[in-house]
Scaffold this active site. Structure first.
Site, PDB file in Angstrom:
ATOM      1  CB  ALA A  64      30.217  10.040   6.554  1.00 33.42           C
TER       2      ALA A  64
ATOM      3  CB  ILE B  28      27.745   5.877   5.198  1.00 29.98           C
ATOM      4  CG1 ILE B  28      25.829   4.495   5.346  1.00 29.98           C
ATOM      5  CG2 ILE B  28      27.277   6.368   6.783  1.00 29.98           C
ATOM      6  CD1 ILE B  28      25.918   3.428   5.986  1.00 29.98           C
ATOM      7  CB  ALA B  29      26.652  10.706   4.459  1.00 29.13           C
TER       8      ALA B  29
ATOM      9  CB  SER C  91      33.211  18.790   6.355  1.00 30.46           C
ATOM     10  OG  SER C  91      33.922  18.102   6.249  1.00 30.46           O
ATOM     11  NE  ARG C  92      36.465  15.987  11.963  1.00 25.81           N
ATOM     12  CZ  ARG C  92      36.915  15.400  12.036  1.00 25.81           C
ATOM     13  NH1 ARG C  92      38.041  15.283  12.947  1.00 25.81           N
ATOM     14  NH2 ARG C  92      36.972  14.090  10.987  1.00 25.81           N
TER      15      ARG C  92
ATOM     16  CE1 TYR D 256      30.996  17.328  10.718  1.00 24.90           C
ATOM     17  CE2 TYR D 256      31.648  16.971  12.627  1.00 24.90           C
ATOM     18  CZ  TYR D 256      31.822  16.782  12.028  1.00 24.90           C
ATOM     19  OH  TYR D 256      32.678  16.108  11.162  1.00 24.90           O
TER      20      TYR D 256
ATOM     21  CE  LYS E 171      25.627  -0.192  10.848  1.00 25.97           C
ATOM     22  NZ  LYS E 171      27.429  -0.298  11.153  1.00 25.97           N
TER      23      LYS E 171
ATOM     24  NE  ARG F 225      33.244   0.816   9.127  1.00 26.18           N
ATOM     25  CZ  ARG F 225      32.963   2.118   7.873  1.00 26.18           C
ATOM     26  NH1 ARG F 225      34.257   2.419   7.990  1.00 26.18           N
ATOM     27  NH2 ARG F 225      31.781   2.511   8.223  1.00 26.18           N
TER      28      ARG F 225
ATOM     29  CG  ASP G 287      31.285  -1.373  10.947  1.00 23.98           C
ATOM     30  OD1 ASP G 287      30.685  -0.577  10.634  1.00 23.98           O
ATOM     31  OD2 ASP G 287      32.231  -2.192  10.365  1.00 23.98           O
TER      32      ASP G 287
END
Length: 326
Positions: free
Chosen positions: A12, A14-15, A36-37, A58, A97, A164, A176
């Site tokens: 992701a 944000i990661a 990752s998938r 995962y 979150k 989102r 979000d």
């Protein structure tokens, strides 16, 4: 104890952009693997970010014996399912979150976590770990009692296939970014809202694109507006009987850059400069210390549950057009 060995559940944004670099420069943690998938994506991301192992699934990451803790930045609908799987695999979990899709999921996770008393689980509300909010907390005694909190948080995302903008994945402005407005009010009042009033607009999307909410506390009130379809921006104003404080970038200031807190009292303003800080690194380090010392995490899952209770009530209020008591 050695540094906490982290594995990241997905590649992701944000990661990649925030949490992984923060942990890689932290005092108490290190990134050892990412999954990752899409196997090729895991390998490529691991190589680009200097991570030792890129797992092809995962499940493979959770089975890795060289991983102590999992960072879970998956889409919202996968937060609870994969956090439960990580706990069952014996891993500590820092989960993005909002902690789940609703109060019921948050309660499910809280209940399940009690079966693993030695494992730490925390919701990743990183803003609380920035020193600008520690300074605001220190100022509450001089500007208080606090009577009103107002904030706005917005960005513009018109990509229909973006997660989102997908209801099934837990998308929408409230989930979000509106969750920050709820969390902040509860954080500053150190209390739970008595009742809430919500209003939502969808503007042709299947998720809310604008949410406004009013929250009534014993001590005062809090309101916020969040949007995923307007010009990006954010601010917070905390008003007390003896002054106010304003933050221009309250929730995601650029890491390792200075920030400012503007204090207004008796008709005049002064600015408090806050030294550069990385709230993602601070969050990760405090979570790691809880693991190393077997101590309580800074924000327990009970706090995440309370935030989801207020969020659900705002949604119900918007649907019914009336105040909802908590």
């Amino acid at each position: 104890m050695h540094k906490v060995r982290w594995g990241v559940l997905s590649t992701a944004k944000i990661a990649r952009n925030h949490v992984i670099p923060a942990i890689q420069t932290s005092h108490y943690g290190e990134i050892n693997a990412i999954a990752s998938r899409h196997p090729a994506q895991a390998k490529q991301t691991a190589q680009e970010l200097g991570i030792a192992r890129g797992h092809e699934s995962y499940e493979q990451l959770l089975a890795d014996p060289n991983i102590d803790a999992i960072y879970n930045p998956l889409p919202n609908h996968l937060h609870v399912p994969w956090t439960l799987k990580a706990l069952a695999a014996g891993k500590h979990v820092l989960v993005e979150k909002p902690v789940g899709l609703d109060q019921a999921q948050a309660q499910q996770l809280l209940n399940a976590s009690r079966q693993y008393p030695k494992l730490k689980v925390m919701e990743a509300f990183m803003y609380r770990f920035h020193p600008q909010w520690q300074k605001v907390k220190d100022l509450l005694g001089s500007i208080g009692p606090v009577r009103n909190i107002q904030c706005e948080f917005s960005y513009n995302n018109r990509e229909a296939d973006n997660i989102r903008n997908q209801a099934a994945m837990g998308g929408g402005a409230l989930m979000d970014i509106g969750c920050y407005g709820i969390s902040l009010a509860r954080f500053l009042f150190a209390a739970e809202p008595k009742r809430v009033l919500g209003h939502q607009q969808f503007m042709g999307f299947e998720v809310d694109t604008i949410t406004n909410a009013l929250m009534e506390f014993e001590q005062g009130s809090a309101s916020f507006s969040c949007s995923t379809k307007t010009e990006g921006g954010q601010w917070v104003l905390v008003s007390g009987e003896n002054g106010s404080v304003r933050l221009a970038i309250p929730f995601n200031p650029v890491a390792d850059t200075p920030t400012q807190v503007v204090v207004r009292q008796n008709g005049s303003e002064h600015i408090i400069d806050i030294a550069p800080a990385n709230h993602y690194r601070n969050m990760a380090d405090q979570f790691c210390q809880a693991i190393i010392n077997d101590s309580d995490v800074p924000t327990p899952l009970s706090d995440a549950l309370a935030n989801m209770q207020a969020l659900d009530a705002i949604v119900a209020s918007a649907q019914d057009g009336v105040w909802k008591s908590l």
